[in-house]
Write a protein that holds these residues in place. Sequence first.
Motif, short mmCIF file in Angstrom:
data_model
loop_
_atom_site.label_atom_id
_atom_site.label_comp_id
_atom_site.label_asym_id
_atom_site.label_seq_id
_atom_site.Cartn_x
_atom_site.Cartn_y
_atom_site.Cartn_z
N ASN A 1 0.72 -1.27 0.37
CA ASN A 1 0.06 -0.06 -0.19
C ASN A 1 0.96 1.25 0.08
N GLU B 1 8.40 -0.24 -13.63
CA GLU B 1 7.26 -0.55 -14.53
C GLU B 1 6.87 0.24 -15.78
N LEU C 1 5.91 -8.89 -6.23
CA LEU C 1 4.30 -9.02 -6.15
C LEU C 1 3.42 -8.09 -7.00
N HIS C 2 3.81 -7.00 -6.88
CA HIS C 2 2.95 -6.03 -7.87
C HIS C 2 3.11 -6.45 -9.27
N PHE D 1 1.11 -9.83 -11.38
CA PHE D 1 -0.37 -9.74 -11.75
C PHE D 1 -0.36 -9.58 -13.38
N ASP D 2 0.73 -8.92 -13.80
CA ASP D 2 0.58 -8.43 -15.08
C ASP D 2 1.66 -9.40 -15.95
N TYR E 1 -6.35 0.72 -4.27
CA TYR E 1 -5.15 0.48 -4.52
C TYR E 1 -4.86 -0.85 -4.08
N HIS E 2 -3.63 -1.29 -4.42
CA HIS E 2 -3.28 -2.78 -4.28
C HIS E 2 -3.36 -3.52 -3.23
N TRP F 1 -6.96 -6.18 -11.42
CA TRP F 1 -7.70 -5.81 -12.54
C TRP F 1 -9.28 -6.17 -12.59
#
Lengths: 330, 490
Positions: free
Chosen positions: A81, A138, A162-163, A166-167, B202-203, B210
């Motif tokens: 966060n 990124e 981790l962030h 997902f992509d 937020y993540h 998504w």
Amino acid sequence: MEAVRVFRTRGMLAQLCHNARCFRLLSTLTAGNKRQKLQDSMTRPRVGFFYKTVMICKAHLNTASSTLDSSEIKKFQALANKWWDQHGEFAALHSMNDLRVPFVRDNLLNLNGGRKSGFPLSGYKILDVGCGGGVLSEPLARLGACITGIDPVEDSIKTAQLHQSFDPFLDKHIHYKACALEDITEEAMETFDGVVASEVVEHVSNVESFIKCCHKILKPEASLFITTINKTKLSYVFGILVAENMLKLLPKGTHEWEKFISPVELERIMESNGFSVKSIKGMLYNPISGLWSWIDSTAINYAIHAVKEKVPPEPDYCRSEDKDQPEDRT
Amino acid sequence: MVICSRAIVMSFIPSGLLVVRGLWGRPSMLSLPWAVKRRLVCLASHSVEGQVEGEVYDVIISGGGMVGTAMACSLGFDPNLEGKKILLLEAGGKKTFDSVHQDYGTRVSSINLGSATLLSAVGAWDHILNMRCKPFKRMQVWDACSDALITFDKGNLEDEMGYVVENDVIVAALTKQLDSLKGQVQVRYRSRVVKYTWPPPYHVAERSPWVQVELANGQQLQTKLLIGADGPNSMVRRTAGIRTIQWNYDQSAVVAVLHLSEPTENNVAWQRFLPSGPIAMLPLSDSASSLVWSTSHQHAEDLLSLDEETFTDAVNSAFWSNEYHSDLIDTAGSVFRSALSLLIPYGSSPRQLPPSVAGIGPQSRATFPLGVGHASEYICHRGALIGDAAHRVHPLAGQGVNLGFGDVVCLTQHLSKAAFDGKDLGSTPHLLEYETDRQRHNLPMMAAIDAMKRLYSTKMAPFVLLRTLGLQATNAISPLKDQIVAFASK
């Protein structure tokens, strides 16, 4: 984890120092302590000599040192966060991308005759030193570049991984590693088309060694991009007093004025280590709008772009004949 | 203070206050408490299911109407978005060139120059010209209760003010362009969406960041940005928790294809304001025009049930009869007109009458209800609204689809710039800029249209006098008219 405890103490000391009334006394005190701590840590294996103070500011985010596994996840979440909340503690860093990414992208494309399409930086191998949570890695990866992100703080690297997980596109284009710059210097000689060290040099003790390492890992005629803070009275007032203490734009103790470096000094170091400085531009943060902008004056923040010369550097200190570097690269 | 003013405005109906709310924009730091409120609203509409697997797209556009398909084309042809995965979801079937009938379609739109520029930029304009399209060079708008009128044209009658194109033709032309983008933009027809799941602002570690889209056939998709182009009852808008200020006019629009008595150089758009609602005739060809008659629900039903001849008589009489005139207004109007002609000699234009109607196209009559609506926000985290999903207007100004095409142009520009800067397409800063730009344009337009509708729906003498004199004065001042035309053409 001992390292973390040592540096957290150092961090708290830095906090106290910043709050001290007399600024001169503060700097001599910290200089003395710094030397002692640096000598202590010389014996530590696997911890970068140059990134101690990077760990200080980032160690503030570690809520527990030798902690239980069950709280790891909570720490992750808190970290995630913090790094990726665009209105949170790192808001200024996120909005600095509006300046940094075009700066890197345009200078690389101008040097190498870029093509304008969906992935303008495809084919470039770039190292992001002190990548933190991946805030700058990124966007550069989305432009098609192959990014290696390094940071000595393992928690930040985990957050970044981790962030990115997902992509699927970012997964392929970014590779993170928890280490320091000199750990990869030997194995990565002349492999990178670009090195980006954004908001890192002001946390480094020996800037000259840092620049030398960058020189080794860059290919000939590759680019080095640095954004950092100038060492002026104005930068103390705005960069530390206003930013950290008053407006709380950054966590307290993030910066030390002693470690700031002026563009003239940085240029001298770069030019004497085989770089040719192409442009220096000033940056200014507007806390009301939350946006950065380019300015002529380099009094507070500035960005510098240098290119590794093809010819190896001469051992003696010498300055480039052309002193008047273009201020504005556009 | 900022939050208070927003709360007050949003609970108020009058159109004028809509303008204040929209023009404010959303500065980043001052809106922090508001941003927290938005996060709570977003969180409230989430389900707490675990992460869902599904193919990840960069952009999913929900709704394949005129505006949705134009958005897909526009994104597909943008060089900075090359290589991004874009998907268009449409619940209906594919509309092709061949399925456009010989007879004219009932639903038509007036395309202004800005929209024509967009359509030509994506290469669909040539297809439209090859199919069916009618340019018009002049527009006459006049009152049923007086002699006041206003005409718009571009000085010399050589330049076109706009085009009248059937909706089916526009969609077919855009679909043809989409076919040429097969590698870049995927399209799925007959794919109805049953559920959207929005991510937190937020993540959060366990959850996918998504937007989850679930189709009727059970397939799951994920996207970094969801664009809602699904019409006035937008499911995207509803599930995102975006509040809408909307109300129904107690009116329906009757549409039909009219056959003119004799072929004429049909290049004028006509609109007359009756007390029950405006009646408009838009040219389709030299011998056919399209009718859009907004009137009460009861009258609309009656019109549909009339036989052809009686319907045709009703249309002619609506355009020609002077039954609502009163002597007082006529006198006042003519006095004012002569005064104006002393001041501005070239200011007035003679009143022309539209061509008479002989018949209507077979089974071409239809009706649909009218209302106005405006979403309080056009965007949310990972979502954006375009077209009727964001704003719905009365057809009296012919602006509905033009506002939607304007949204397409603006959003494409912002997404293109964001992609060139390597940004996450679904992140809010650049979406907020799109919203501010479009609200600043759309809200004054919507307020003006609503105000005009209210002003012209009364027979009371003071209002009639006011609007008569106002219309005549506006007609006399050419620079003012040019400004109006320029604003409506953007």
